[in-house]
Scaffold this active site. Sequence first.
Site, short mmCIF file in Angstrom:
data_model
loop_
_atom_site.label_atom_id
_atom_site.label_comp_id
_atom_site.label_asym_id
_atom_site.label_seq_id
_atom_site.Cartn_x
_atom_site.Cartn_y
_atom_site.Cartn_z
N ILE A 89 -2.19 -8.99 2.03
CA ILE A 89 -2.86 -7.64 2.43
C ILE A 89 -2.85 -7.45 3.32
O ILE A 89 -2.15 -5.85 3.96
CB ILE A 89 -4.39 -7.88 2.18
CG1 ILE A 89 -4.66 -8.61 1.53
CG2 ILE A 89 -4.93 -6.90 2.73
CD1 ILE A 89 -5.04 -7.52 0.19
N ARG A 124 -18.80 -9.42 16.89
CA ARG A 124 -18.25 -8.25 15.88
C ARG A 124 -18.74 -8.20 15.17
O ARG A 124 -19.36 -7.08 14.10
CB ARG A 124 -17.15 -8.13 16.22
CG ARG A 124 -16.45 -7.17 17.88
CD ARG A 124 -15.00 -6.32 17.42
NE ARG A 124 -15.19 -5.69 16.10
CZ ARG A 124 -14.23 -5.17 15.44
NH1 ARG A 124 -12.19 -5.51 16.52
NH2 ARG A 124 -14.16 -4.74 14.70
N SER A 140 -7.29 0.30 -1.45
CA SER A 140 -7.58 0.57 0.29
C SER A 140 -9.51 0.17 0.05
O SER A 140 -9.78 1.61 -0.70
CB SER A 140 -7.06 0.92 0.51
OG SER A 140 -7.98 2.16 2.23
N LYS A 179 -21.39 -6.86 7.50
CA LYS A 179 -21.52 -6.16 8.32
C LYS A 179 -20.70 -4.96 7.33
O LYS A 179 -20.58 -3.71 7.30
CB LYS A 179 -20.48 -7.04 9.02
CG LYS A 179 -19.53 -5.77 10.03
CD LYS A 179 -18.74 -6.81 10.60
CE LYS A 179 -17.76 -6.41 10.77
NZ LYS A 179 -16.28 -5.74 10.01
N ASN A 180 -19.30 -5.16 6.47
CA ASN A 180 -18.63 -4.64 5.92
C ASN A 180 -19.52 -4.10 4.48
O ASN A 180 -19.03 -2.65 3.85
CB ASN A 180 -17.59 -5.49 5.29
CG ASN A 180 -16.85 -5.66 6.53
OD1 ASN A 180 -16.77 -5.52 7.25
ND2 ASN A 180 -15.78 -6.14 5.74
N ASP A 208 -10.04 -11.66 4.15
CA ASP A 208 -11.02 -12.50 5.52
C ASP A 208 -11.24 -14.15 5.33
O ASP A 208 -12.40 -14.11 6.50
CB ASP A 208 -12.25 -11.63 6.06
CG ASP A 208 -11.92 -9.71 5.65
OD1 ASP A 208 -12.72 -8.68 5.22
OD2 ASP A 208 -11.28 -9.65 6.19
N CYS A 232 -4.87 -2.88 15.19
CA CYS A 232 -5.65 -3.87 15.98
C CYS A 232 -4.76 -5.78 15.39
O CYS A 232 -3.70 -5.20 15.48
CB CYS A 232 -7.47 -4.01 15.24
SG CYS A 232 -7.13 -5.06 13.35
N ARG A 281 -12.82 0.29 13.78
CA ARG A 281 -12.20 1.12 12.92
C ARG A 281 -13.11 1.69 11.26
O ARG A 281 -12.46 2.54 11.31
CB ARG A 281 -10.45 0.81 12.43
CG ARG A 281 -10.66 0.00 11.05
CD ARG A 281 -9.78 -0.68 10.76
NE ARG A 281 -9.93 -0.67 9.84
CZ ARG A 281 -8.50 0.70 9.28
NH1 ARG A 281 -7.62 1.29 10.32
NH2 ARG A 281 -8.70 1.15 8.09
N ARG A 331 -2.88 -1.02 10.57
CA ARG A 331 -4.12 -0.12 9.92
C ARG A 331 -4.58 0.99 9.69
O ARG A 331 -4.78 2.16 10.71
CB ARG A 331 -5.63 -0.57 11.35
CG ARG A 331 -5.71 -2.60 11.05
CD ARG A 331 -5.19 -2.78 10.29
NE ARG A 331 -7.37 -3.04 9.43
CZ ARG A 331 -8.19 -3.63 9.76
NH1 ARG A 331 -8.67 -4.59 10.81
NH2 ARG A 331 -9.93 -3.54 9.03
C1 EPZ Z 1 -11.86 -3.70 5.02
O1 EPZ Z 1 -10.78 -3.06 6.09
C2 EPZ Z 1 -12.31 -4.49 5.95
N1 EPZ Z 1 -12.67 -3.86 6.83
C3 EPZ Z 1 -11.53 -5.79 6.45
O2 EPZ Z 1 -12.62 -6.42 6.75
C4 EPZ Z 1 -11.18 -6.68 5.35
O3 EPZ Z 1 -9.89 -7.18 6.27
C5 EPZ Z 1 -10.44 -5.53 4.84
O4 EPZ Z 1 -11.19 -4.33 4.24
C6 EPZ Z 1 -9.51 -5.95 3.10
O5 EPZ Z 1 -10.63 -6.12 2.25
C7 EPZ Z 1 -14.13 -3.21 6.15
O6 EPZ Z 1 -14.99 -3.20 5.15
C8 EPZ Z 1 -14.91 -2.67 7.65
P1 EPZ Z 1 -7.98 -1.89 3.57
P2 EPZ Z 1 -9.91 -1.12 5.30
O7 EPZ Z 1 -7.90 -0.29 3.94
O8 EPZ Z 1 -10.64 -0.71 4.78
C9 EPZ Z 1 -3.56 -0.91 3.98
C10 EPZ Z 1 -12.87 -7.76 8.65
O9 EPZ Z 1 -12.76 -9.24 8.95
N2 EPZ Z 1 -3.96 0.80 4.55
O10 EPZ Z 1 -8.82 -2.46 1.91
O11 EPZ Z 1 -9.61 -1.27 6.63
C11 EPZ Z 1 -3.88 -1.78 5.25
O12 EPZ Z 1 -2.96 -1.42 6.46
C12 EPZ Z 1 -12.29 -6.73 8.24
O13 EPZ Z 1 -14.47 -7.27 8.31
C13 EPZ Z 1 -2.93 1.75 4.33
O14 EPZ Z 1 -1.48 0.98 4.05
O15 EPZ Z 1 -9.04 -2.90 4.62
C14 EPZ Z 1 -4.15 -2.38 4.66
O16 EPZ Z 1 -2.41 -4.05 4.13
C15 EPZ Z 1 -10.66 -6.81 9.06
N3 EPZ Z 1 -2.93 3.07 4.11
C16 EPZ Z 1 -4.73 -2.78 3.52
O17 EPZ Z 1 -3.96 -1.30 2.88
C17 EPZ Z 1 -4.49 2.97 4.48
O18 EPZ Z 1 -5.20 4.73 4.68
C18 EPZ Z 1 -5.51 -2.84 2.79
O19 EPZ Z 1 -6.73 -2.84 3.43
C19 EPZ Z 1 -5.71 2.10 4.17
C20 EPZ Z 1 -5.16 0.55 4.35
#
Ligand code: EPZ
Length: 418
Positions: A329, A399, A165, A22-23, A307, A118, A94, A123
């Site tokens: 994370i 989902r 990120s 999915k990701n 995850d 969420c 998102r 997020r």
């Molecule tokens: C991706 O989310 C995945 N989703 C998430 O999977 C996964 O848990 C996450 O990466 C971490 O591996 C998809 O790929 C669709 P991040 P993402 O940006 O991109 C902070 C699932 O279950 N952050 O790596 O949103 C954030 O709050 C989902 O499939 C900022 O502060 O994750 C988090 O604490 C859940 N500012 C950390 O960074 C930003 O602009 C990592 O988030 C972006 C993120």
Amino acid sequence: MKKLLIKGKKELIGAISISGSKNATLPILAASLLSNKVSLSNVPLVKDIYTMLELLKFIGLKIKIKNSKRIIEIVNNKEKINTLAPYRLVKTMRAGVLVLGPLVTKYKKAKISLPGGCAIGTRPVDLHLFALKKLGAKIKIKDGYILAEAKKGLRGTKIKFPSISVGATENALLAACGAKGKTVLSNCAIEPEILDLISFLKKLGSSINVFGRKIEIVGKNLTKKKINHNIIFDRIEAGTYLIAGALIGKKITIKKIETKILNTEIKILKKMGINIRASKNSISISSATSFKKSNIITKPYPGFPTDLQAQLMVLMTQAKGVSIIKEDIFENRFMHVPELRRMGAKIEIKNKTAYIFGPRKLNGAEVMATDLRASVSLVLAGLIADKRTVINRIYHLDRGYEYLEKKLKNCKAKIKRI
Ligand code: EPZ
């Protein structure tokens, strides 16, 4: 409201074919805005994918889904497209924010709803906006929307992410593909799903090189030819079923995977005393009579994936002694803990660290899913708990897990949707 009913303690035996990721599919669907004709295979037919397809249709792409073959065909040849991602299509998923990069870099503007938070945290998208601004986009936030524009197009530059990120790396990659000149991104996320996005973008004609956490992109005119791409397997789904096999597998074989991507997970399970036989594209796993405790900290790939921490926590409830999970994370990713406690688990939480005391017998109960990965940890707990477990709000599961009941039923689990 649909529920899942599980009758616990049924040993699992059989094979499970892992679906596409999915990701990986979500950012590649966003990247299709940069192309003309795309055919994606091995696509997981899960709710988030349909939501993203809704968004692409709203923007103006022509979508054809061949469900049985898990193929999606996309044509992007409309002159006038709608550079808007409305709240109703972004609030539940998102990853909709990933259309920001492609829209700004190819169509020079975008109006994207800020993604809702969420269960697992606020997020934010500040890192996404940080990168787009560096590339020259003018960004304003108004009435819950991101208003972005780049009248003269984006220009390549050097960008060092203050923190890692996945989504921000993907948005910056997509934007840089259409920017003039060279972009160097550093401190990037390098998840396998991002590498799959990069292989898709290279087929579009982008020149992209990855050096550790540094990614170099040279903006190019992208091809108008049809692109075929087979989506990488879902390593989180694979990890989930590995843990199911570790918990109560007589013998489970996980197929259609690339084992080397699961090295970290395999190492942890072996350390806990699980016997695993791994080959290049499949893994066989059986449960053990007792499990050793373990300690993990969730980290960006190749560290232990956030995850998968809810799922591993269930295995830790069966391990001897105190296991420790530090969730590094997300700020609030222990929503499954109160539900596991109601099933008999003994878990204490002290600022983002969970202490899991085992082994503890789990009892069937009525529980509630809160987010995608928490909900599947309740399924795992139900498989080993005595009597019946009823899981509410299983739309969270739908989902991100394709045919979960069917795959488990094929391995003799007593599970049904009611
Ligand atoms: C991706 O989310 C995945 N989703 C998430 O999977 C996964 O848990 C996450 O990466 C971490 O591996 C998809 O790929 C669709 P991040 P993402 O940006 O991109 C902070 C699932 O279950 N952050 O790596 O949103 C954030 O709050 C989902 O499939 C900022 O502060 O994750 C988090 O604490 C859940 N500012 C950390 O960074 C930003 O602009 C990592 O988030 C972006 C993120």
